[in-house]
Design a protein around this motif. Sequence first.
Motif, PDB file in Angstrom:
ATOM      1  N   CYS A   1      77.513  12.493 -29.990  1.00  0.00           N
ATOM      2  CA  CYS A   1      78.832  12.253 -30.217  1.00  0.00           C
ATOM      3  C   CYS A   1      79.374  11.329 -29.320  1.00  0.00           C
ATOM      4  O   CYS A   1      78.764  10.665 -28.651  1.00  0.00           O
ATOM      5  N   ARG A   2      80.659  10.961 -29.610  1.00  0.00           N
ATOM      6  CA  ARG A   2      81.612  10.140 -29.002  1.00  0.00           C
ATOM      7  C   ARG A   2      81.723  10.454 -27.440  1.00  0.00           C
ATOM      8  O   ARG A   2      82.228  11.813 -27.664  1.00  0.00           O
ATOM      9  N   TYR A   3      81.835  10.044 -26.587  1.00  0.00           N
ATOM     10  CA  TYR A   3      82.328  10.312 -25.315  1.00  0.00           C
ATOM     11  C   TYR A   3      82.958   9.447 -24.671  1.00  0.00           C
ATOM     12  O   TYR A   3      82.624   8.436 -24.274  1.00  0.00           O
ATOM     13  N   VAL A   4      84.160   9.933 -24.062  1.00  0.00           N
ATOM     14  CA  VAL A   4      85.118   8.944 -23.337  1.00  0.00           C
ATOM     15  C   VAL A   4      84.948   8.958 -21.776  1.00  0.00           C
ATOM     16  O   VAL A   4      84.879   9.877 -21.204  1.00  0.00           O
ATOM     17  N   PHE A   5      84.614   7.832 -21.344  1.00  0.00           N
ATOM     18  CA  PHE A   5      84.614   7.621 -19.753  1.00  0.00           C
ATOM     19  C   PHE A   5      85.838   6.546 -19.555  1.00  0.00           C
ATOM     20  O   PHE A   5      85.826   5.248 -20.104  1.00  0.00           O
ATOM     21  N   LYS A   6      86.504   6.867 -18.399  1.00  0.00           N
ATOM     22  CA  LYS A   6      87.553   6.059 -17.913  1.00  0.00           C
ATOM     23  C   LYS A   6      87.386   6.019 -16.495  1.00  0.00           C
ATOM     24  O   LYS A   6      87.316   6.907 -15.781  1.00  0.00           O
ATOM     25  N   ILE A   7      87.008   4.683 -16.142  1.00  0.00           N
ATOM     26  CA  ILE A   7      86.829   4.241 -14.496  1.00  0.00           C
ATOM     27  C   ILE A   7      88.050   3.616 -13.922  1.00  0.00           C
ATOM     28  O   ILE A   7      88.310   2.537 -14.382  1.00  0.00           O
ATOM     29  N   ILE A   8      88.541   3.780 -12.865  1.00  0.00           N
ATOM     30  CA  ILE A   8      89.634   3.238 -12.164  1.00  0.00           C
ATOM     31  C   ILE A   8      88.917   2.562 -11.070  1.00  0.00           C
ATOM     32  O   ILE A   8      88.154   3.557 -10.182  1.00  0.00           O
ATOM     33  N   GLY A   9      89.077   1.425 -10.615  1.00  0.00           N
ATOM     34  CA  GLY A   9      88.573   0.970  -9.613  1.00  0.00           C
ATOM     35  C   GLY A   9      89.628  -0.193  -9.013  1.00  0.00           C
ATOM     36  O   GLY A   9      90.478  -0.756  -9.533  1.00  0.00           O
ATOM     37  N   LYS A  10      89.014  -0.746  -7.729  1.00  0.00           N
ATOM     38  CA  LYS A  10      89.620  -1.841  -7.163  1.00  0.00           C
ATOM     39  C   LYS A  10      89.461  -3.037  -7.936  1.00  0.00           C
ATOM     40  O   LYS A  10      88.383  -3.259  -8.293  1.00  0.00           O
TER      41      LYS A  10
END
Length: 95
Positions: free
Chosen positions: A19-28
Motif C-alpha cells: 500500500c501507499r504509506y505517508v511519511f512526513k519528516i520535519i527537521g532543521k
Amino acid sequence: MPDGIPTIELLESTHNFPCRYVFKIIGKNVNDFPGRVVTAMRSALEASADPPHSLRETSGGRHVSVTFEPVVRTPHQVVAAYSALHLTEDVVMIF
C-alpha cells in the motif's frame, strides 16, 4: 524501538500491504537535511532510485519538511524506514 514507530501488529491491522504509506519528516534546514532524509529512506526501502518526495520550508527557513508517499510491500519496510529516519541527525519530528 524508539517512540513513534508503529508495531508490526498495528500496521497489519490498519493497512493492507502492499500500500501507499505517508511519511512526513520535519527537521532543521542544515547540512543538506533533505538529502540525508532521502538517502535514509532510499536505503530503508531498498529502492534503486530516490523515492519521490516533496519539500516545504518554514517561512523563516529554519526548518524543512520532507514528505514521501511510497508504495511499501510489507509492514517491516515501514518499521525499517522509521528506524532509519530516527537515526538521521537534525530530525525534529516524524509522522
